[in-house]
Design a protein around this motif. Sequence first.
Motif, PDB file in Angstrom:
ATOM      1  N   LEU A 129       2.953   0.208  -7.409  1.00  0.00           N
ATOM      2  CA  LEU A 129       2.384  -1.421  -7.346  1.00  0.00           C
ATOM      3  C   LEU A 129       1.113  -1.291  -7.246  1.00  0.00           C
ATOM      4  CD1 LEU A 129       3.159  -4.217  -6.948  1.00  0.00           C
ATOM      5  CD2 LEU A 129       3.827  -3.918  -4.461  1.00  0.00           C
ATOM      6  N   VAL A 130       0.322  -0.232  -6.620  1.00  0.00           N
ATOM      7  CA  VAL A 130      -1.169  -0.159  -6.095  1.00  0.00           C
ATOM      8  C   VAL A 130      -1.869  -0.277  -7.598  1.00  0.00           C
ATOM      9  CG1 VAL A 130      -2.951   1.051  -5.163  1.00  0.00           C
ATOM     10  CG2 VAL A 130      -1.041   0.441  -3.731  1.00  0.00           C
ATOM     11  N   GLU A 131      -1.220   0.591  -8.222  1.00  0.00           N
ATOM     12  CA  GLU A 131      -1.953   0.800  -9.634  1.00  0.00           C
ATOM     13  C   GLU A 131      -1.781  -0.234 -10.422  1.00  0.00           C
ATOM     14  OE1 GLU A 131      -1.119   4.404 -11.784  1.00  0.00           O
ATOM     15  OE2 GLU A 131      -0.747   5.708  -9.760  1.00  0.00           O
ATOM     16  N   SER A 132      -0.541  -1.076 -10.733  1.00  0.00           N
ATOM     17  CA  SER A 132      -0.288  -2.291 -11.256  1.00  0.00           C
ATOM     18  C   SER A 132      -1.162  -3.494 -10.832  1.00  0.00           C
ATOM     19  CB  SER A 132       1.131  -2.754 -11.215  1.00  0.00           C
ATOM     20  OG  SER A 132       2.023  -1.675 -11.773  1.00  0.00           O
ATOM     21  N   GLU A 157       1.190   8.797   9.879  1.00  0.00           N
ATOM     22  CA  GLU A 157       1.851   7.599   9.756  1.00  0.00           C
ATOM     23  C   GLU A 157       1.409   6.558   9.139  1.00  0.00           C
ATOM     24  OE1 GLU A 157       2.603   6.327  13.968  1.00  0.00           O
ATOM     25  OE2 GLU A 157       3.611   8.221  14.765  1.00  0.00           O
ATOM     26  N   CYS A 158       0.265   6.904   8.351  1.00  0.00           N
ATOM     27  CA  CYS A 158      -0.298   5.789   7.441  1.00  0.00           C
ATOM     28  C   CYS A 158       0.833   5.298   6.414  1.00  0.00           C
ATOM     29  CB  CYS A 158      -1.608   6.142   7.093  1.00  0.00           C
ATOM     30  SG  CYS A 158      -1.617   7.502   5.725  1.00  0.00           S
ATOM     31  N   GLY A 159       1.606   6.228   6.031  1.00  0.00           N
ATOM     32  CA  GLY A 159       2.450   5.782   4.973  1.00  0.00           C
ATOM     33  C   GLY A 159       1.886   5.654   3.409  1.00  0.00           C
ATOM     34  N   ILE A 160       0.725   5.879   3.367  1.00  0.00           N
ATOM     35  CA  ILE A 160      -0.019   5.813   1.828  1.00  0.00           C
ATOM     36  C   ILE A 160       0.578   7.231   1.235  1.00  0.00           C
ATOM     37  CG2 ILE A 160      -2.055   5.893   0.614  1.00  0.00           C
ATOM     38  CD1 ILE A 160      -1.409   3.460   2.602  1.00  0.00           C
ATOM     39  N   LEU A 194       0.898  -1.209  -0.271  1.00  0.00           N
ATOM     40  CA  LEU A 194      -0.133   0.031  -0.048  1.00  0.00           C
ATOM     41  C   LEU A 194       0.902   1.113   0.110  1.00  0.00           C
ATOM     42  CD1 LEU A 194      -2.913  -0.867   2.560  1.00  0.00           C
ATOM     43  CD2 LEU A 194      -2.777  -1.166   0.037  1.00  0.00           C
ATOM     44  N   LYS A 195       2.318   1.152   0.058  1.00  0.00           N
ATOM     45  CA  LYS A 195       2.902   2.302   0.297  1.00  0.00           C
ATOM     46  C   LYS A 195       3.725   2.444  -1.039  1.00  0.00           C
ATOM     47  CE  LYS A 195       3.637   1.790   5.377  1.00  0.00           C
ATOM     48  NZ  LYS A 195       4.419   1.774   6.451  1.00  0.00           N
ATOM     49  N   VAL A 219     -11.809  -5.405  -4.106  1.00  0.00           N
ATOM     50  CA  VAL A 219     -12.576  -4.903  -3.024  1.00  0.00           C
ATOM     51  C   VAL A 219     -11.861  -5.446  -1.816  1.00  0.00           C
ATOM     52  CG1 VAL A 219     -14.726  -6.008  -1.558  1.00  0.00           C
ATOM     53  CG2 VAL A 219     -14.909  -5.249  -3.866  1.00  0.00           C
ATOM     54  N   THR A 220     -11.013  -6.518  -1.886  1.00  0.00           N
ATOM     55  CA  THR A 220     -10.194  -6.959  -0.693  1.00  0.00           C
ATOM     56  C   THR A 220      -9.113  -6.038  -0.575  1.00  0.00           C
ATOM     57  OG1 THR A 220     -10.512  -9.340  -1.107  1.00  0.00           O
ATOM     58  CG2 THR A 220      -8.456  -8.661   0.035  1.00  0.00           C
ATOM     59  N   LEU A 221      -8.459  -5.552  -1.681  1.00  0.00           N
ATOM     60  CA  LEU A 221      -7.326  -4.504  -1.442  1.00  0.00           C
ATOM     61  C   LEU A 221      -7.809  -2.964  -0.847  1.00  0.00           C
ATOM     62  CD1 LEU A 221      -4.647  -3.252  -2.407  1.00  0.00           C
ATOM     63  CD2 LEU A 221      -5.590  -2.638  -4.513  1.00  0.00           C
ATOM     64  N   LEU A 222      -9.323  -2.860  -1.429  1.00  0.00           N
ATOM     65  CA  LEU A 222      -9.601  -1.555  -0.666  1.00  0.00           C
ATOM     66  C   LEU A 222      -9.873  -1.640   0.867  1.00  0.00           C
ATOM     67  CD1 LEU A 222     -11.820  -0.372  -4.072  1.00  0.00           C
ATOM     68  CD2 LEU A 222      -9.793   0.787  -3.216  1.00  0.00           C
ATOM     69  N   GLU A 223     -10.701  -2.685   0.918  1.00  0.00           N
ATOM     70  CA  GLU A 223     -10.996  -3.038   2.361  1.00  0.00           C
ATOM     71  C   GLU A 223      -9.773  -2.977   3.495  1.00  0.00           C
ATOM     72  OE1 GLU A 223     -15.042  -5.795   2.027  1.00  0.00           O
ATOM     73  OE2 GLU A 223     -12.928  -6.735   2.436  1.00  0.00           O
ATOM     74  N   LEU A 224      -8.537  -3.409   2.911  1.00  0.00           N
ATOM     75  CA  LEU A 224      -7.410  -3.571   3.654  1.00  0.00           C
ATOM     76  C   LEU A 224      -6.762  -1.886   3.781  1.00  0.00           C
ATOM     77  CD1 LEU A 224      -5.171  -6.391   2.306  1.00  0.00           C
ATOM     78  CD2 LEU A 224      -6.035  -6.141   4.479  1.00  0.00           C
ATOM     79  N   LEU A 225      -6.989  -1.402   2.673  1.00  0.00           N
ATOM     80  CA  LEU A 225      -6.429   0.140   2.626  1.00  0.00           C
ATOM     81  C   LEU A 225      -7.476   1.115   3.534  1.00  0.00           C
ATOM     82  CD1 LEU A 225      -5.003   2.413   1.442  1.00  0.00           C
ATOM     83  CD2 LEU A 225      -6.264   2.575  -0.594  1.00  0.00           C
TER      84      LEU A 225
END
Length: 485
Positions: free
Chosen positions: A238-241, A269-272, A233-234, A252-258
């Motif tokens: 990679l997120v876009e790929s 401190e989220c680092g996004i 997520l940082k 949906v899984t990726l967005l729920e984790l985010l």
Amino acid sequence: MAAITDRKLDISASIAGILSEEHRPEHLRVLKTFTAALRDKEYRDAVEEEAFSSLLKVFSRLRDELLTMSCDDHDLQSVALQLQLTAECFRAQRNACVQSTRNQSLLRELGFIDVSLKHLSFLQNTHVQRRDGIFEPLRCGIQFIGNMLVGNQTCKDDIWQMSFPNLLQQLLSVDDEKAVNYASMVLHTCLDEAKVEELSDPQNIHLALKVMELCRTQPNLDWTVIIATQYFLKSSVLVESMYSGMSHHERVTLLELLSAHLQEEDSEECGIPPNVARFIATSFQGGCGAVLTLATSSASSDEVLQEALTVINLLDVLCEMTSDHTQFMFLQEHPNLLVATVELLRQVHVIGKASKNIFSAAQNFTFNPETDPASQSPVISFKAHLIRLIGNLCYSNTDNQNKARDLEGIPLILDNCNLDSNNPFISQWAIFTIRNLLEHNTQNQDLVAALERRGTADYSALKELGFVVEKRDGGLLLKTVRKDT
């Protein structure tokens, strides 16, 4: 010390003796003795290179024999013994590396990494009849690789070079939860910023997607979730790929984790990275219309539902990013994000009022729609979150306050002040948003004062903001309320 020396010589000679004989159950006892001895730090620090050299020869011979025996299904007992001996070799190697940089370096120089990785690849792809027999050596072998990595950058680089990306993906695909957990730990230990960049390359993205698949299918595997939140997520690249190569279900899984990560981490401190936020906003704008299909009967297919759920989760992430995360408030200036959000709220509101459908307001308060699975709707709180996002985008932003007024968003939000069991807290979010729209903006205050009462909008809710609406001369007048009244 003399006792240790004698013990070393006895074990070393016993291991060397295995090479001159056909494998027997007695050889398993010899290896177990060596494994047990290596648990002792004093013995572990004193093992000579000769013992490890003999172990490597036994280990290599086992692999060669398994290569020829794996298809010889009539000799199952021999195959079972070979697999047990292999597991014990891995255990000895694993124990040898515990808190011992010396042994890590020695095993590396002797060639254990290369042979071990080839052995793991063979075990993962072999076709022995009793396939469950491979899980024990696989687990021990992956644990050995993990121990080689700890505190040793040279071993880490070698293992990455030899196993990335295909073997790591193979190990994450083993049909054994413990083996997958150990493999996830190995991947996590290997990763750094440069290696995450390698994962972003199109030819390597399948490994990252495998990790995300495990986050969805095996959520109890902590290491995969840690990999995703600490590394994936940082990286905006990679997120876009990953997103472009995912199904809607996986997105949906990726967005729920985010979303969960944003809720758990402190504001700074989220680092996004900012580009991830921009990508989320652009993705929401580009696909937000998909949620409208849920109002029709054609929404029965899983693909349509998952596409709509993707939009819903994109909205949730945007709400979190623009709430108490000052580093993402640049989204207030994101081109047309406010326009898209107001327009989507309008369409959902109109559809819900036109006929009875999934977007229609309801007054069923006999259950909690956020916690009752039997009553769960995919659009629970969707309208409320659209209003929340509008409020966030207009907070202390005069340009967006004015734009919302020009888009006729103020009457629209006022018309959503009523209770709705499909949108818990919608009236509170409407009040919050109206407050942000009126604050230090006399034009918006004048607009509300000039509005004629229409629909079922509950203007009395504005009292919570310090305003009261009075009917006068066929229109509405907005007046401030003294705090002591």
